[in-house]
Design a protein around this motif. Structure first.
Motif, PDB file in Angstrom:
ATOM      1  N   SER A  66      69.586  18.520  86.843  1.00 57.76           N
ATOM      2  CA  SER A  66      68.354  17.771  87.088  1.00 57.76           C
ATOM      3  C   SER A  66      67.979  16.910  85.878  1.00 57.76           C
ATOM      4  N   SER A  67      68.276  17.390  84.665  1.00 59.75           N
ATOM      5  CA  SER A  67      67.938  16.610  83.477  1.00 59.75           C
ATOM      6  C   SER A  67      68.795  15.348  83.391  1.00 59.75           C
ATOM      7  N   VAL A  68      70.062  15.469  83.820  1.00 59.21           N
ATOM      8  CA  VAL A  68      70.937  14.295  83.848  1.00 59.21           C
ATOM      9  C   VAL A  68      70.471  13.326  84.937  1.00 59.21           C
ATOM     10  N   ALA A  69      70.108  13.863  86.090  1.00 58.96           N
ATOM     11  CA  ALA A  69      69.656  13.010  87.202  1.00 58.96           C
ATOM     12  C   ALA A  69      68.392  12.250  86.845  1.00 58.96           C
ATOM     13  N   GLN A  70      67.530  12.867  86.043  1.00 61.54           N
ATOM     14  CA  GLN A  70      66.312  12.190  85.620  1.00 61.54           C
ATOM     15  C   GLN A  70      66.610  11.041  84.664  1.00 61.54           C
ATOM     16  N   MET A  71      67.644  11.203  83.830  1.00 60.74           N
ATOM     17  CA  MET A  71      67.972  10.168  82.851  1.00 60.74           C
ATOM     18  C   MET A  71      68.857   9.087  83.448  1.00 60.74           C
ATOM     19  N   ILE A  72      69.928   9.468  84.170  1.00 55.75           N
ATOM     20  CA  ILE A  72      70.829   8.485  84.751  1.00 55.75           C
ATOM     21  C   ILE A  72      70.275   8.082  86.113  1.00 55.75           C
ATOM     22  N   ILE A  73      69.526   6.993  86.115  1.00 54.52           N
ATOM     23  CA  ILE A  73      68.863   6.566  87.353  1.00 54.52           C
ATOM     24  C   ILE A  73      69.769   5.681  88.204  1.00 54.52           C
ATOM     25  N   GLY A  74      70.943   5.380  87.687  1.00 52.22           N
ATOM     26  CA  GLY A  74      71.890   4.583  88.457  1.00 52.22           C
ATOM     27  C   GLY A  74      73.096   4.227  87.621  1.00 52.22           C
ATOM     28  N   LEU A  75      73.993   3.455  88.224  1.00 53.11           N
ATOM     29  CA  LEU A  75      75.226   3.028  87.575  1.00 53.11           C
ATOM     30  C   LEU A  75      75.244   1.506  87.436  1.00 53.11           C
ATOM     31  N   HIS A  76      75.875   1.060  86.370  1.00 54.01           N
ATOM     32  CA  HIS A  76      76.122  -0.364  86.131  1.00 54.01           C
ATOM     33  C   HIS A  76      77.636  -0.523  86.057  1.00 54.01           C
ATOM     34  N   ILE A  77      78.201  -1.287  86.979  1.00 54.35           N
ATOM     35  CA  ILE A  77      79.633  -1.566  86.959  1.00 54.35           C
ATOM     36  C   ILE A  77      79.818  -2.928  86.299  1.00 54.35           C
ATOM     37  N   GLU A  78      80.484  -2.937  85.142  1.00 54.09           N
ATOM     38  CA  GLU A  78      80.705  -4.168  84.382  1.00 54.09           C
ATOM     39  C   GLU A  78      82.198  -4.509  84.449  1.00 54.09           C
ATOM     40  N   GLY A  79      82.552  -5.377  85.377  1.00 54.45           N
ATOM     41  CA  GLY A  79      83.955  -5.684  85.631  1.00 54.45           C
ATOM     42  C   GLY A  79      84.380  -5.065  86.943  1.00 54.45           C
ATOM     43  N   PRO A  80      85.637  -5.275  87.353  1.00 53.36           N
ATOM     44  CA  PRO A  80      86.711  -5.969  86.638  1.00 53.36           C
ATOM     45  C   PRO A  80      86.781  -7.472  86.952  1.00 53.36           C
ATOM     46  N   PHE A  81      85.779  -7.990  87.699  1.00 52.82           N
ATOM     47  CA  PHE A  81      85.838  -9.392  88.126  1.00 52.82           C
ATOM     48  C   PHE A  81      85.284 -10.306  87.034  1.00 52.82           C
ATOM     49  N   LEU A  82      85.928 -10.273  85.871  1.00 52.95           N
ATOM     50  CA  LEU A  82      85.473 -11.015  84.703  1.00 52.95           C
ATOM     51  C   LEU A  82      86.498 -12.080  84.335  1.00 52.95           C
ATOM     52  N   SER A  83      86.076 -13.036  83.515  1.00 55.60           N
ATOM     53  CA  SER A  83      87.003 -14.063  83.040  1.00 55.60           C
ATOM     54  C   SER A  83      88.059 -13.435  82.141  1.00 55.60           C
ATOM     55  N   PRO A  84      89.341 -13.701  82.393  1.00 58.80           N
ATOM     56  CA  PRO A  84      90.390 -13.140  81.537  1.00 58.80           C
ATOM     57  C   PRO A  84      90.646 -13.964  80.281  1.00 58.80           C
ATOM     58  N   ILE A  85      89.916 -15.054  80.112  1.00 59.77           N
ATOM     59  CA  ILE A  85      90.165 -15.973  79.003  1.00 59.77           C
ATOM     60  C   ILE A  85      89.701 -15.342  77.688  1.00 59.77           C
ATOM     61  N   PRO A  86      90.542 -15.393  76.648  1.00 58.69           N
ATOM     62  CA  PRO A  86      90.147 -14.825  75.346  1.00 58.69           C
ATOM     63  C   PRO A  86      88.782 -15.348  74.905  1.00 58.69           C
ATOM     64  N   GLY A  87      87.997 -14.454  74.335  1.00 59.69           N
ATOM     65  CA  GLY A  87      86.627 -14.792  73.956  1.00 59.69           C
ATOM     66  C   GLY A  87      85.660 -14.383  75.037  1.00 59.69           C
ATOM     67  N   TYR A  88      85.872 -14.885  76.238  1.00 58.79           N
ATOM     68  CA  TYR A  88      84.976 -14.536  77.342  1.00 58.79           C
ATOM     69  C   TYR A  88      85.198 -13.087  77.814  1.00 58.79           C
ATOM     70  N   ILE A  89      86.422 -12.621  77.755  1.00 59.86           N
ATOM     71  CA  ILE A  89      86.708 -11.258  78.215  1.00 59.86           C
ATOM     72  C   ILE A  89      86.137 -10.213  77.256  1.00 59.86           C
ATOM     73  N   GLY A  90      85.934 -10.594  75.985  1.00 58.00           N
ATOM     74  CA  GLY A  90      85.344  -9.670  75.030  1.00 58.00           C
ATOM     75  C   GLY A  90      86.187  -8.430  74.835  1.00 58.00           C
TER      76      GLY A  90
END
Length: 299
Positions: A66-90
């Protein structure tokens, strides 16, 4: 405070295949001690099967506490549909970046067991807007990030349902066109977007951050930490997913070859202190780290 982008904290890496309940409870407790009341646990680009495993693991662990559920209110998916170009891909692994497709999007969301609240992609990797529009229809917030869309492509993505920009001023090369670049394009459309910033003073110098926030306006700005497992632990060698991260006395996380930053090691409470140094009022800071993210998430 509410943090929309947390890859890890206090020695805990949400992108680890060995993540345990005990580790997550520890990370959540440390976040709580540091004034954070809710986060979006962030899973970054990796082998697509690995991303699904990691999303499923965080969702499973959340069910067990329950303590984890209270803190993690959701998920953020970062990728994989990102620019593959150096610099932008980070810091994201180029070999796993790919054009947007609905089948993989649905796999990722299913793995996250309905907890996904935010999805970061590159608009130029979703030129038809199909994935952005579908995510928007599912009431999942879509953010642009690690990207270099043209102004017209960015406008089209907004029309398809794009709502945010992930850590503007980062996920782009050090050298760009002095006027026609992704930062200026996003700023020109900030009346239609919520713009997120990392306020550690390293990802964006604080004087530049002051300019950006003044341009965007407090009501359209949010501060995120983008912390990795090193946050709050000091100098050393750490990990984010499959990457090794080096942190020296300046507490800035670097890739082993020092070619780019890898997330942040700066807790949100320290970012609040940074915002005070550039003259923001307590009410303005509260908007950036409390009211605006809560309003965005509807909590």
């Amino acid at each position: 405070m509410i943090d929309l982008q947390v890859n890890g904290y206090a020695g805990v890496d949400f992108n680890s295949d060995e993540l345990t309940l005990e580790q997550v409870e520890h990370g959540c407790e440390r976040l709580r001690q540091d004034g954070v009341n809710g986060i979006l646990a962030t899973i970054i680009t990796a082998d697509h099967d690995a991303m699904c495993r990691r999303l499923a693991n965080v969702a499973k662990i959340r069910e067990q506490s329950s303590s984890v559920a209270q803190m993690i209110i959701g998920l953020h998916i970062e990728g994989p549909f990102l620019s593959p170009i150096p610099g932008y891909i980070g810091a994201h692994p180029t070999e796993h970046a790919c054009p947007a497709n609905l089948d993989l999007t649905k796999r990722l969301l299913e793995a996250g067991d309905g907890l996904t609240r935010l999805f970061t992609l590159a608009p130029e990797q979703d030129l038809t807007g199909e994935t952005t529009g579908w995510l928007n229809d599912q009431e999942i917030l879509v953010a642009a990030g690690h990207c270099n869309p043209s102004l017209d492509q960015l406008k089209a993505s907004i029309d398809a349902g794009l709502k945010l920009f992930t850590h503007l001023g980062n996920g782009c090369p050090m050298q760009m066109h002095r006027h026609d670049n992704i930062i200026q394009r996003a700023l020109s459309l900030s009346d239609k977007l919520i713009i997120c910033f990392i306020a550690d003073g390293a990802h964006i110098p604080l004087f530049a951050l002051k300019n950006y926030i003044r341009c965007v306006g407090i009501e359209h700005s949010i501060v995120v930490s983008d912390t990795i497992s090193a946050a709050g632990l000091g100098p050393g060698t750490y990990h984010l997913a499959d990457q090794t991260v080096i942190i020296e006395e300046d507490l800035v996380p670097w890739a082993e070859d020092r070619s780019h930053f890898v997330g942040s090691a700066c807790p949100l409470k320290t970012m609040v202190a940074n915002l005070q140094t550039i003259g923001l009022t307590s009410l303005e800071i509260d908007c950036l780290v409390r009211y605006n993210p809560r309003k965005l998430l509807g909590i």
